[in-house]
Scaffold this active site. Structure first.
Site, PDB file in Angstrom:
ATOM      1  N   GLU A  27      -4.486   9.381   7.574  1.00 46.01           N
ATOM      2  CA  GLU A  27      -4.529  10.820   7.312  1.00 46.01           C
ATOM      3  C   GLU A  27      -3.846  11.522   8.486  1.00 46.01           C
ATOM      4  OE1 GLU A  27      -5.334  12.643   4.620  1.00 46.01           O
ATOM      5  OE2 GLU A  27      -4.535  14.185   5.948  1.00 46.01           O
ATOM      6  N   CYS A  38       3.886   6.381   5.749  1.00 45.52           N
ATOM      7  CA  CYS A  38       3.097   7.414   5.069  1.00 45.52           C
ATOM      8  C   CYS A  38       2.610   8.490   6.054  1.00 45.52           C
ATOM      9  CB  CYS A  38       1.951   6.769   4.292  1.00 45.52           C
ATOM     10  SG  CYS A  38       1.338   7.855   2.995  1.00 45.52           S
ATOM     11  N   ARG A  55       4.241  16.924   2.306  1.00 44.48           N
ATOM     12  CA  ARG A  55       2.994  16.166   2.316  1.00 44.48           C
ATOM     13  C   ARG A  55       2.388  16.116   0.925  1.00 44.48           C
ATOM     14  NH1 ARG A  55      -1.897  18.382   4.666  1.00 44.48           N
ATOM     15  NH2 ARG A  55      -3.194  16.526   4.717  1.00 44.48           N
ATOM     16  N   ARG A  58      -1.219   9.003  -2.073  1.00 49.36           N
ATOM     17  CA  ARG A  58      -1.102  10.418  -1.662  1.00 49.36           C
ATOM     18  C   ARG A  58       0.088  10.580  -0.705  1.00 49.36           C
ATOM     19  NH1 ARG A  58      -4.805  14.174  -1.737  1.00 49.36           N
ATOM     20  NH2 ARG A  58      -4.962  14.406   0.500  1.00 49.36           N
ATOM     21  N   HIS A 109       3.552   2.111   1.872  1.00 47.65           N
ATOM     22  CA  HIS A 109       2.779   1.260   2.791  1.00 47.65           C
ATOM     23  C   HIS A 109       3.206  -0.205   2.697  1.00 47.65           C
ATOM     24  CE1 HIS A 109      -0.412   4.233   3.717  1.00 47.65           C
ATOM     25  NE2 HIS A 109      -0.133   4.689   2.516  1.00 47.65           N
ATOM     26  N   GLU A 135       2.667  -2.407   4.698  1.00 49.43           N
ATOM     27  CA  GLU A 135       1.615  -3.235   5.315  1.00 49.43           C
ATOM     28  C   GLU A 135       0.562  -3.675   4.304  1.00 49.43           C
ATOM     29  OE1 GLU A 135       2.098  -0.060   5.679  1.00 49.43           O
ATOM     30  OE2 GLU A 135       0.210   1.055   5.708  1.00 49.43           O
TER      31      GLU A 135
HETATM   32  N1  GLN Z   1      -1.678  12.291   2.472  1.00 53.89           N
HETATM   33  C1  GLN Z   1      -1.857  11.683   3.742  1.00 53.89           C
HETATM   34  C2  GLN Z   1      -1.555  12.649   4.882  1.00 53.89           C
HETATM   35  O1  GLN Z   1      -1.211  13.754   4.700  1.00 53.89           O
HETATM   36  C3  GLN Z   1      -1.024  10.440   3.920  1.00 53.89           C
HETATM   37  C4  GLN Z   1      -1.552   9.369   3.043  1.00 53.89           C
HETATM   38  C5  GLN Z   1      -1.385   7.986   3.556  1.00 53.89           C
HETATM   39  O2  GLN Z   1      -1.046   7.715   4.717  1.00 53.89           O
HETATM   40  N2  GLN Z   1      -1.667   7.081   2.679  1.00 53.89           N
HETATM   41  O3  GLN Z   1      -1.681  12.236   5.985  1.00 53.89           O
END
Ligand code: GLN
Length: 213
Positions: free
Chosen positions: A55, A86, A115, A145, A180, A182
């Protein structure tokens, strides 16, 4: 005489929040020497750094609270190779649309990122995407997301897209994916990053000079 083998690239994973262990595993699988990075002083020990998914607002807040922002920006400006996945991509961006108010950024990468761009109905999805510089067929990309890249600067190379949306970029020593790698067991993107790190070490010699106090 046989030359001593080069030591493996020591790649840090910023371990404030997010999927740290998964990156450590992928880095180990490509022969790097991963290290969880928890303190600013750890930066001096690494040849490159991964900013994990998670996040970005939380990671950003922790970066601010623990006085990471300036030293990390300085290290990036100095050429430290960084891979952001991400949330990590968001943190690396010059500008973020739909950011949380006051959300801190590292702003090393000349891109504008949106985002949570893919919207609610596709909060999470997977796609097979071809990436520039990654041989052996498309990469299975997991989006959670996820952001996308709305704009790239002249120095930024677009590595991959989903439809017409940019989801992977590189600018010199900075690599970023909206997805991702990973999480899939496909370690080709980590290999690409470790190649960047190794190439950079060659450029700098074995002693790193970061120009920081
Ligand atoms: N939506 C997340 C953010 O704003 C990112 C999501 C993620 O790393 N899977 O940080």
């Amino acid at each position: 005489m046989i030359a001593p083998a080069a030591r493996p690239a020591r790649v840090g994973v910023l371990a404030l929040q997010g999927d740290v262990r998964e990156h450590v595993r992928a880095l180990r699988a490509v022969g790097a020497d991963p290290m969880e990075v928890r303190r600013v002083s750890d930066l001096d020990a690494v040849d490159g750094l991964v900013l994990p998914g998670g996040e970005s607002t939380t990671i950003g807040r922790l970066l601010r609270v623990f006085d990471w922002l300036e030293p990390l920006r300085a290290a990036i400006a100095d050429g430290l190779p960084v891979f952001g996945s991400c949330a990590g991509m968001i943190l690396l961006a010059r500008e973020v649309l739909d950011a949380a108010p006051g959300q801190p950024l590292l702003a090393g990468l000349d891109v504008v990122v949106r985002r949570n761009a893919f919207g609610r109905q596709v909060d999470s999805f997977e796609a097979d995407i071809d990436l520039v510089g990654v041989a052996g067929g498309p990469v299975r990309a997991v989006f959670i997301r996820a952001p996308w890249v709305e704009k790239v600067g002249d120095e930024v190379e677009v590595l991959g897209r989903v439809g017409d949306r940019i989801v992977a970029v590189r600018q010199d020593n900075l690599l970023a994916t909206a997805f991702h790698p990973e999480l899939t067991g496909d370690i080709r993107i980590h290999r690409m990053f470790v190649d960047v790190v190794t190439g950079n070490r060659g450029r700098q010699g074995s002693v790193q000079v970061r120009g920081r106090a």
